[in-house]
Motif scaffolding. Structure first.
Motif, PDB file in Angstrom:
ATOM      1  N   LYS A 245       6.632 -15.735   4.015  1.00 27.26           N
ATOM      2  CA  LYS A 245       6.234 -16.655   3.057  1.00 27.26           C
ATOM      3  C   LYS A 245       6.072 -15.820   1.545  1.00 27.26           C
ATOM      4  N   VAL A 246       5.891 -14.329   1.303  1.00 30.46           N
ATOM      5  CA  VAL A 246       5.844 -13.621   0.366  1.00 30.46           C
ATOM      6  C   VAL A 246       7.052 -13.512  -0.126  1.00 30.46           C
ATOM      7  N   LEU A 247       8.152 -13.358   0.627  1.00 29.73           N
ATOM      8  CA  LEU A 247       9.629 -13.044   0.209  1.00 29.73           C
ATOM      9  C   LEU A 247      10.112 -14.139  -0.400  1.00 29.73           C
ATOM     10  N   THR A 248       9.633 -15.494  -0.347  1.00 27.85           N
ATOM     11  CA  THR A 248      10.139 -16.608  -1.028  1.00 27.85           C
ATOM     12  C   THR A 248       9.700 -16.865  -2.319  1.00 27.85           C
TER      13      THR A 248
ATOM     14  N   MET B 104       5.859  -7.957  -4.277  1.00 25.81           N
ATOM     15  CA  MET B 104       5.916  -8.318  -3.027  1.00 25.81           C
ATOM     16  C   MET B 104       5.036  -7.347  -1.973  1.00 25.81           C
ATOM     17  N   VAL B 105       5.382  -6.080  -2.129  1.00 24.03           N
ATOM     18  CA  VAL B 105       4.794  -4.975  -1.403  1.00 24.03           C
ATOM     19  C   VAL B 105       3.167  -5.227  -1.367  1.00 24.03           C
TER      20      VAL B 105
ATOM     21  N   ARG C 137      12.828  -5.171   2.631  1.00 30.86           N
ATOM     22  CA  ARG C 137      13.540  -5.971   1.829  1.00 30.86           C
ATOM     23  C   ARG C 137      12.632  -5.802   0.622  1.00 30.86           C
ATOM     24  N   SER C 138      11.434  -6.089   0.625  1.00 32.76           N
ATOM     25  CA  SER C 138      10.661  -6.138  -0.557  1.00 32.76           C
ATOM     26  C   SER C 138      10.603  -4.704  -1.377  1.00 32.76           C
TER      27      SER C 138
ATOM     28  N   LYS D 288      13.872   2.446   3.943  1.00 31.35           N
ATOM     29  CA  LYS D 288      13.582   2.249   5.142  1.00 31.35           C
ATOM     30  C   LYS D 288      12.630   3.385   5.639  1.00 31.35           C
ATOM     31  N   GLU D 289      12.636   4.431   4.936  1.00 20.91           N
ATOM     32  CA  GLU D 289      11.502   5.813   5.341  1.00 20.91           C
ATOM     33  C   GLU D 289      10.426   5.337   4.609  1.00 20.91           C
ATOM     34  N   LEU D 290      10.540   4.913   3.448  1.00 26.84           N
ATOM     35  CA  LEU D 290       9.091   4.680   2.620  1.00 26.84           C
ATOM     36  C   LEU D 290       8.374   3.258   3.413  1.00 26.84           C
ATOM     37  N   GLY D 291       9.081   2.542   4.003  1.00 25.40           N
ATOM     38  CA  GLY D 291       8.688   1.477   4.612  1.00 25.40           C
ATOM     39  C   GLY D 291       7.845   1.827   5.707  1.00 25.40           C
ATOM     40  N   LEU D 292       8.329   2.803   6.685  1.00 20.25           N
ATOM     41  CA  LEU D 292       7.734   3.445   7.910  1.00 20.25           C
ATOM     42  C   LEU D 292       6.628   4.026   7.381  1.00 20.25           C
ATOM     43  N   ILE D 293       6.494   4.760   6.232  1.00 21.66           N
ATOM     44  CA  ILE D 293       5.294   5.508   5.630  1.00 21.66           C
ATOM     45  C   ILE D 293       4.487   4.639   5.467  1.00 21.66           C
TER      46      ILE D 293
END
Length: 216
Positions: free
Chosen positions: A78-81, A89-90, A145-146, A163-168
């Motif tokens: 829902k946040v991404l909409t 978003m993050v 995505r955010s 992608k790396e930042l998302g994993l962190i």
């Protein structure tokens, strides 16, 4: 989508009732202490009927994990909409995740259990494990995505691969939640007695720290 038959609807209803009952029993007694007999009784089903749907307590716990991750993803999606900057978003996804876990600690426990059995051969081809993995992958997609949106709109630094930042961020979030739950457990690090914090303050400060760290 094909309409379910009456028999299929009844089977699904019973399966959901078992998961509902298991959430209550495991939430109250813990996974190790909960029994299949207690779950069957709570679901108002015979033990034989319970085993027709789930072969073991582990399979029920994995079903709880799948349900929890699916419900969490619905809230994160829902946040991404919304018309927000990537940074917002993050932050919103962070609030959704941490508040969801605070409200549903049984799901956090189920998530951790699921991760603990990923390297076990006996679960390598399990459909429910595959579904849990799909849900985890989808959740990571929302985070990435955010971050990508933020890097494109200029609200987030683009010095680290999204992608790396998302994993962190994912890993850090799990660590914060683990520490918060330890504070309410009988066994926890003694140094935590010297630190005054609430669940809410830990969440707010963590999200603020992540936001300020990635903001451009």
């Amino acid at each position: 989508m094909k309409e379910l038959s009456r028999k299929e609807r009844e089977k699904l209803r019973r399966r959901e009732a078992i998961i509902d009952a298991a959430e209550q029993i495991i939430g109250e007694h813990g996974f190790n202490s909960a029994t299949m007999e207690e779950i069957a009784e709570k679901a108002e089903l015979g033990k034989g009927t319970l085993y027709l749907h789930f072969k073991s307590k582990v399979s029920i716990y994995l079903a709880i994990c799948e349900r929890g991750s699916r419900l969490l993803n619905q809230e994160m999606a829902k946040v991404l909409t919304k018309d927000l900057s990537g940074l917002k978003m993050v932050e919103n996804i962070g609030h959704v995740y941490l508040k969801f876990i605070q409200k549903n600690p049984i799901y956090f426990s189920a998530f951790n259990y699921y991760e603990s059995i990923l390297d076990m051969e006996e679960y390598s081809n399990s459909p429910i494990v595959e579904k849990c993995e799909e849900n985890a992958s989808e959740a990571m997609t929302f985070i990435v995505r955010s971050l990508q949106v933020g890097m494109q709109d200029g609200s987030i630094k683009d010095t680290i691969d999204p992608k790396e930042l998302g994993l962190i961020i994912w890993a850090a979030s799990k660590g914060v939640m683990h520490m918060a739950f330890m504070k309410h457990n009988v066994k926890y690090h003694k140094f935590m007695d010297e630190i005054e914090f609430s669940f809410e303050s830990l969440i707010q400060n963590f999200i603020h720290l992540i936001g300020s760290g990635i903001e451009k």
